[in-house]
Design a protein around this motif. Structure first.
Motif, short mmCIF file in Angstrom:
data_model
loop_
_atom_site.label_atom_id
_atom_site.label_comp_id
_atom_site.label_asym_id
_atom_site.label_seq_id
_atom_site.Cartn_x
_atom_site.Cartn_y
_atom_site.Cartn_z
N SER A 92 30.21 -5.58 -5.19
CA SER A 92 29.98 -5.47 -6.64
C SER A 92 30.14 -6.84 -7.30
CB SER A 92 30.97 -4.48 -7.26
OG SER A 92 30.81 -3.21 -6.70
N ALA A 93 31.21 -7.56 -6.95
CA ALA A 93 31.47 -8.87 -7.55
C ALA A 93 30.41 -9.89 -7.16
CB ALA A 93 32.86 -9.36 -7.14
N ILE A 94 30.01 -9.93 -5.90
CA ILE A 94 29.03 -10.93 -5.47
C ILE A 94 27.65 -10.61 -6.03
CG2 ILE A 94 28.33 -9.98 -3.22
CD1 ILE A 94 29.09 -13.67 -4.03
N THR A 95 27.35 -9.33 -6.22
CA THR A 95 26.08 -8.97 -6.85
C THR A 95 26.05 -9.44 -8.30
OG1 THR A 95 25.82 -7.10 -5.35
CG2 THR A 95 24.54 -7.03 -7.40
N ILE A 96 27.17 -9.31 -8.99
CA ILE A 96 27.27 -9.83 -10.37
C ILE A 96 27.09 -11.34 -10.37
CG2 ILE A 96 28.86 -10.20 -12.30
CD1 ILE A 96 29.96 -7.34 -11.65
N ALA A 97 27.74 -12.04 -9.43
CA ALA A 97 27.61 -13.50 -9.36
C ALA A 97 26.17 -13.90 -9.06
CB ALA A 97 28.56 -14.07 -8.31
N GLU A 98 25.54 -13.20 -8.13
CA GLU A 98 24.12 -13.49 -7.83
C GLU A 98 23.25 -13.21 -9.05
OE1 GLU A 98 22.42 -14.63 -4.96
OE2 GLU A 98 24.38 -15.14 -4.14
N GLY A 99 23.56 -12.13 -9.77
CA GLY A 99 22.83 -11.83 -11.00
C GLY A 99 22.99 -12.92 -12.04
N ARG A 105 19.53 -19.14 -14.22
CA ARG A 105 18.58 -19.94 -13.45
C ARG A 105 19.26 -21.11 -12.73
NH1 ARG A 105 15.72 -20.01 -18.33
NH2 ARG A 105 15.55 -22.26 -18.19
N MET A 106 20.57 -20.96 -12.46
CA MET A 106 21.33 -21.98 -11.72
C MET A 106 21.42 -21.63 -10.24
SD MET A 106 21.91 -24.32 -13.82
CE MET A 106 22.99 -25.38 -12.90
N GLY A 107 20.53 -20.79 -9.82
CA GLY A 107 20.47 -20.38 -8.42
C GLY A 107 19.46 -19.27 -8.30
N VAL A 108 19.44 -18.67 -7.15
CA VAL A 108 18.47 -17.62 -6.84
C VAL A 108 19.23 -16.36 -6.49
CG1 VAL A 108 16.64 -16.97 -5.22
CG2 VAL A 108 16.86 -19.35 -5.95
N PHE A 109 18.79 -15.23 -7.03
CA PHE A 109 19.36 -13.95 -6.63
C PHE A 109 18.78 -13.61 -5.27
CE2 PHE A 109 19.70 -9.47 -6.02
CZ PHE A 109 20.86 -9.09 -6.66
N GLU A 110 19.62 -13.65 -4.23
CA GLU A 110 19.15 -13.39 -2.87
C GLU A 110 19.96 -12.30 -2.20
OE1 GLU A 110 17.64 -16.57 -0.30
OE2 GLU A 110 18.70 -17.91 -1.67
N VAL A 111 19.28 -11.29 -1.72
CA VAL A 111 19.92 -10.22 -0.98
C VAL A 111 20.58 -10.79 0.27
CG1 VAL A 111 19.50 -8.11 0.34
CG2 VAL A 111 18.46 -8.40 -1.90
N ASP A 112 19.94 -11.77 0.91
CA ASP A 112 20.52 -12.36 2.12
C ASP A 112 21.88 -13.00 1.83
OD1 ASP A 112 18.39 -11.54 3.59
OD2 ASP A 112 17.60 -13.54 4.01
N ASP A 113 22.02 -13.62 0.67
CA ASP A 113 23.33 -14.19 0.32
C ASP A 113 24.39 -13.09 0.24
OD1 ASP A 113 22.25 -16.70 0.20
OD2 ASP A 113 22.37 -16.89 -1.98
#
Length: 137
Positions: A92-99, A105-113
């Motif tokens: 949950s936390a890492i999905t929020i961070a990826e979001g 736009r300071m990174g890419v939302f990646e499922v692999d990450d």
């Protein structure tokens, strides 16, 4: 003693990881929001398009190794001792961070990450359990 050290260590370490996710390693703001939802294949395409082994190692191993310390979160938060609750909370936390990477736009939302980071947490949890058994922590 080990658990006390961990409790002091994990907060600044978390800030460091967030810094790397949003500002570190030469990051810049993308012109477009980028999302990669296709698991595994986007990483394979990255590897195929990358000449530098260093970049490959940093991407894959970095996404695993950097998150191993979060497998010990049960030491700081007893509700996260069990793997199921740890993984659910972490994902949950890492999905929020990826979001947030996507929206800023300071990174890419990646499922692999998310997958690689969670694998790192799982490895950390296994190491934590091994330490607890061997050292009776």
């Amino acid at each position: 003693m080990l658990k006390k050290f961990y409790k002091v260590f994990i907060a600044p370490y978390t800030l460091y990881v967030l810094y790397l996710m949003f500002l570190g390693m030469g990051r810049y703001q993308f012109e477009d929001n980028i999302v990669r939802l296709e698991p595994v294949f986007s990483t394979i395409r990255f590897i195929e398009g990358t000449i530098s082994w260093k970049d490959i190692v940093v991407l894959i191993l970095g996404n695993v190794i950097m998150f191993i310390p979060f497998g010990f979160l049960g030491w700081a938060f007893p509700r996260l001792i069990e793997l199921k609750s740890l993984v659910f909370t972490f994902m949950s936390a890492i999905t929020i961070a990826e979001g947030l990477q996507y929206f800023t736009r300071m990174g890419v939302f990646e499922v692999d990450d998310i997958i690689l980071n969670t694998f790192g947490v799982y490895i950390g949890w296994r190491i934590c359990k091994w330490i607890e058994r061997k050292l009776s922590v």
